[in-house]
Scaffold this active site. Sequence first.
Site, PDB file in Angstrom:
ATOM      1  N   HIS A   1     -24.893  88.124  50.479  1.00 52.11           N
ATOM      2  CA  HIS A   1     -23.681  88.605  49.829  1.00 52.11           C
ATOM      3  C   HIS A   1     -22.724  87.421  49.680  1.00 52.11           C
ATOM      4  O   HIS A   1     -22.689  86.524  50.513  1.00 52.11           O
ATOM      5  CB  HIS A   1     -23.019  89.699  50.657  1.00 52.11           C
ATOM      6  CG  HIS A   1     -23.800  90.967  50.703  1.00 52.11           C
ATOM      7  ND1 HIS A   1     -24.048  91.727  49.583  1.00 52.11           N
ATOM      8  CD2 HIS A   1     -24.400  91.615  51.741  1.00 52.11           C
ATOM      9  CE1 HIS A   1     -24.753  92.787  49.926  1.00 52.11           C
ATOM     10  NE2 HIS A   1     -24.986  92.735  51.221  1.00 52.11           N
TER      11      HIS A   1
ATOM     12  N   CYS B   1     -29.659  91.673  48.373  1.00 56.94           N
ATOM     13  CA  CYS B   1     -29.769  92.482  49.587  1.00 56.94           C
ATOM     14  C   CYS B   1     -30.711  93.669  49.354  1.00 56.94           C
ATOM     15  O   CYS B   1     -31.895  93.470  49.161  1.00 56.94           O
ATOM     16  CB  CYS B   1     -28.385  92.915  50.063  1.00 56.94           C
ATOM     17  SG  CYS B   1     -28.365  93.458  51.793  1.00 56.94           S
TER      18      CYS B   1
END
Length: 494
Positions: free
Chosen positions: A435, A330
């Site tokens: 994630h 991310c």
Amino acid sequence: MKAMMVVGTTSHAGKSFITTAICRILARRGWHITPFKGQNMALNAYVTTTGGEIGYAQAVQAWAAGINPRVEMNPILLKPQGNMTSQVILGGKAAGITTATNYYEQYFDKGWNMIVHSLERLAVEYDFVVCEGAGSPAEINLKHRDLTNMRVAKYLNAPTLLVVDIDRGGAFAHVVGTLQLLDESERALIKGIVINKFRGQRSLLDSGIEWLENYTGIPVLGVIPWREISFSAEDSLDLLERRRKEQKEINVTILRLPHIANFTDFEPLDAEKTVSISYLDLNEPLGYPDAVIIPGSKTTINDLIALHESGIAKQLQDYVAAGGIVLGICGGFQMLGEMVFDPDQLEGNNVSYAGLNLLPIETVITPEKIVRQRHTCSVYPYPGFPITGYEIHQGVTRSSKSPHQRIKTTNHPLFEDGSLGIVNDNQSVWGCYLHGIFDNGAWRRNWLNYLRNRRGLPSLPTGIANYREQRETVLNQLADLVEQYIDLTPLLNN
């Protein structure tokens, strides 16, 4: 709606742990229950099937209850951004960035209405709600605007459990002080006390418990001994205490960014018996581990600046040049590129920032926040594995358009959906937006086998279940522990 509430004398008393265990205990008894936390402040978030963002702890509690997470379980999520500001998530959606003072002026009434609306919706579908408070219910300077402790308990007329952490010391004073600072109607809801994290001989507490029960008129319903059971931490205080020094076959270093987010991503790695995880402060030398992970960040640009100013950026470049492996997730993925652009100055005072120059990509920070679950298939390190995860980020990443591109390598897609991640030619730099990537058992094992094979170690079996099955074992262990040491009868009978 039938309900109970769990509050604590302090932060980290064990509210989330006990709430989660109670959810699993009641679910095993056949109750149709739901967890609830009106307001949570945390950097670990989860994305529901509807694309809403909630605290990761409430997602775990939902799984403990045997149901899917939903936004009504955590209607208000505050995500600290530094400089005394937080991003406000209302009903699963980003509502703005505000300071603590402005938050209560702008969101108190709106937040309480959201809490009531969420409880009303949950009441239609569930027979019982297990509520969790936040921090302490007796913060005098905050009580008048506390949205998530005794205000919720009073609204539901919920019998309430008060949890105290005895490992810190001063447990009896914490309990008595908390009760004295509650008003009479709030104290009347406290039906039991639990002493958590006790080390030593249980009988040594008997005289103290007898005094406490006589003084407060409230029974001590249980004493939970200290146990080393892996459980999702909500914020970085727990992370700071996790400094594993034991070396194993594979050693992975995770950078402890100033604004680290979603470090629950690494629980599946932590559960691997052959893997040692250590969290590295930016003022410490990087060394030469088997892999370095740059985790998610709430403010990519500020943490990128911190990497440069601390010297870790240069150490990472030298580490990769010497054959090291780096994975960015991310915000960490965004940092790996040549540039990060912030045209609207959403995160900083400039419009462009130098990246780590480890991948030929660039990222543009955008006002729109991408929050969604994703399903795809792997391409690297081995093709064809089904992959699930979720995105929570602001920004779009693309191949570098610089005419003076310094990095002469080709990007290869990690997944069939190439927008979710890439790896370079020699598989030394990996980056992805997903994630929960390590929750995928086959992908995790293949990535670890890549590290193992580089060291001449044999591969581990890859035909393993996803981490959710291991998590089920942990949830049952939590429930077994709490059920053994806490008498829930007074709370459930009320």
